[in-house]
Design a protein around this motif. Structure first.
Motif, short mmCIF file in Angstrom:
data_model
loop_
_atom_site.label_atom_id
_atom_site.label_comp_id
_atom_site.label_asym_id
_atom_site.label_seq_id
_atom_site.Cartn_x
_atom_site.Cartn_y
_atom_site.Cartn_z
N THR A 1 58.46 26.10 6.49
CA THR A 1 59.70 26.54 5.82
C THR A 1 59.47 27.34 4.54
O THR A 1 60.38 28.01 4.07
CB THR A 1 60.58 25.32 5.44
OG1 THR A 1 59.92 24.58 4.41
CG2 THR A 1 60.90 24.45 6.63
N GLY A 2 58.26 27.22 3.95
CA GLY A 2 58.00 27.86 2.66
C GLY A 2 58.43 26.99 1.49
O GLY A 2 58.24 27.36 0.33
N ILE A 3 58.99 25.81 1.76
CA ILE A 3 59.52 24.92 0.72
C ILE A 3 58.51 23.82 0.39
O ILE A 3 57.97 23.18 1.29
CB ILE A 3 60.87 24.30 1.16
CG1 ILE A 3 61.88 25.40 1.48
CG2 ILE A 3 61.41 23.32 0.12
CD1 ILE A 3 62.17 26.35 0.33
N ASN A 4 58.29 23.61 -0.90
CA ASN A 4 57.42 22.52 -1.35
C ASN A 4 58.29 21.28 -1.56
O ASN A 4 59.37 21.38 -2.14
CB ASN A 4 56.73 22.90 -2.66
CG ASN A 4 55.87 24.13 -2.49
OD1 ASN A 4 55.12 24.26 -1.54
ND2 ASN A 4 56.01 25.07 -3.42
N GLY A 5 57.79 20.16 -1.10
CA GLY A 5 58.55 18.93 -1.23
C GLY A 5 57.68 17.76 -1.62
O GLY A 5 56.46 17.81 -1.50
N VAL A 6 58.33 16.72 -2.13
CA VAL A 6 57.67 15.45 -2.42
C VAL A 6 58.40 14.37 -1.63
O VAL A 6 59.62 14.42 -1.47
CB VAL A 6 57.64 15.12 -3.93
CG1 VAL A 6 56.80 16.11 -4.69
CG2 VAL A 6 59.02 15.04 -4.50
N VAL A 7 57.64 13.40 -1.16
CA VAL A 7 58.22 12.33 -0.36
C VAL A 7 59.01 11.39 -1.26
O VAL A 7 58.52 10.93 -2.29
CB VAL A 7 57.12 11.56 0.41
CG1 VAL A 7 57.69 10.32 1.07
CG2 VAL A 7 56.48 12.48 1.44
N VAL A 8 60.25 11.10 -0.83
CA VAL A 8 61.12 10.17 -1.53
C VAL A 8 61.12 8.83 -0.81
O VAL A 8 61.09 7.77 -1.43
CB VAL A 8 62.56 10.74 -1.62
CG1 VAL A 8 63.53 9.73 -2.19
CG2 VAL A 8 62.57 12.03 -2.42
N ALA A 9 61.17 8.86 0.53
CA ALA A 9 61.22 7.64 1.32
C ALA A 9 60.82 7.92 2.75
O ALA A 9 60.90 9.06 3.22
CB ALA A 9 62.64 7.05 1.29
N GLU A 10 60.42 6.88 3.45
CA GLU A 10 60.13 6.98 4.89
C GLU A 10 61.45 6.87 5.65
O GLU A 10 62.28 6.02 5.32
CB GLU A 10 59.19 5.84 5.29
CG GLU A 10 58.70 5.94 6.71
CD GLU A 10 57.68 4.88 7.05
OE1 GLU A 10 57.50 4.64 8.25
OE2 GLU A 10 57.07 4.31 6.12
N LEU A 11 61.64 7.75 6.63
CA LEU A 11 62.86 7.70 7.44
C LEU A 11 62.66 6.97 8.75
O LEU A 11 63.60 6.43 9.31
CB LEU A 11 63.36 9.13 7.75
CG LEU A 11 64.01 9.87 6.61
CD1 LEU A 11 64.37 11.28 7.05
CD2 LEU A 11 65.25 9.13 6.13
N GLY A 12 61.46 6.98 9.27
CA GLY A 12 61.19 6.32 10.54
C GLY A 12 60.40 7.24 11.46
O GLY A 12 60.03 8.34 11.09
N SER A 13 60.15 6.73 12.65
CA SER A 13 59.35 7.47 13.63
C SER A 13 60.12 7.67 14.92
O SER A 13 60.98 6.86 15.27
CB SER A 13 58.06 6.70 13.92
OG SER A 13 57.30 6.55 12.76
#
Length: 178
Positions: A92-104
């Motif tokens: 996507t070109g977007i940098n992100g940081v993990v806030v929480a696990e959503l699941g698998s």
């Protein structure tokens, strides 16, 4: 041939499993694959109507544009979280940081003569920079989509459920701040 001879003759025959057609086909090899990705959100701390997620669009074999969450294979030495961050940035070109696990999500498909059991770990991520880009060759389009439109835009039911979970999680985070 006497009945006893016929019985003995049958006993000496090797047992075959399945039909003759099945015996001619080689068994399909099963492989396991693990990937990770995320729902990266811009405006996570702002008003709900201003929040949007970066989605990727891929063209399927029928020429349809299918919108989904960015994701990709976990490389050797990477954690699922590291993969999610890398894949979101690559696709996507977007940098992100993990806030929480959503699941698998796990599913099966067949490709190139093998049966694949795939597990994809997803994370809620906060956008921290970058520019939306469809430079990745696997991606046809990228777009910021309001969170309220994810249910109608995402092509896959499992991903729509994850987006719903993310919205509930964001609401809980917002309530906890007050």
């Amino acid at each position: 041939m006497s009945p006893a001879d016929r019985a003995n003759s049958r006993r000496r025959q090797p047992r075959r499993r399945g039909s003759a057609a099945n015996a001619a086909k080689p068994r399909m090899r099963t492989v396991r694959e693990t990937s990770a990705g995320g729902l990266v959100v811009a405006g996570l701390d702002g008003p709900g109507e201003q929040r949007s997620a970066a989605l990727i669009g891929r063209t399927d074999r029928r020429g349809r544009l299918l919108w989904s969450l960015p994701k990709g294979h976990i490389e050797e030495g990477e954690t699922a979280e590291q993969t999610a961050i890398r894949e979101v940035a690559e696709e996507t070109g977007i940098n992100g940081v993990v806030v929480a696990e959503l699941g698998s999500i796990d599913y099966w498909f067949v490709t190139e003569g093998r049966r694949v059991h795939k597990t994809v770990h997803h994370y809620l991520m906060r956008s921290v920079g970058g520019e939306l880009s469809d430079a990745d060759v696997e991606v046809t389009q990228v777009a910021w989509v309001p969170l309220s439109e994810l249910d109608s835009r995402l092509a896959y039911a499992d991903e729509r459920r994850l987006a719903e979970m993310a919205n509930r999680l964001i609401d809980r985070m917002e309530t906890g701040k007050r």
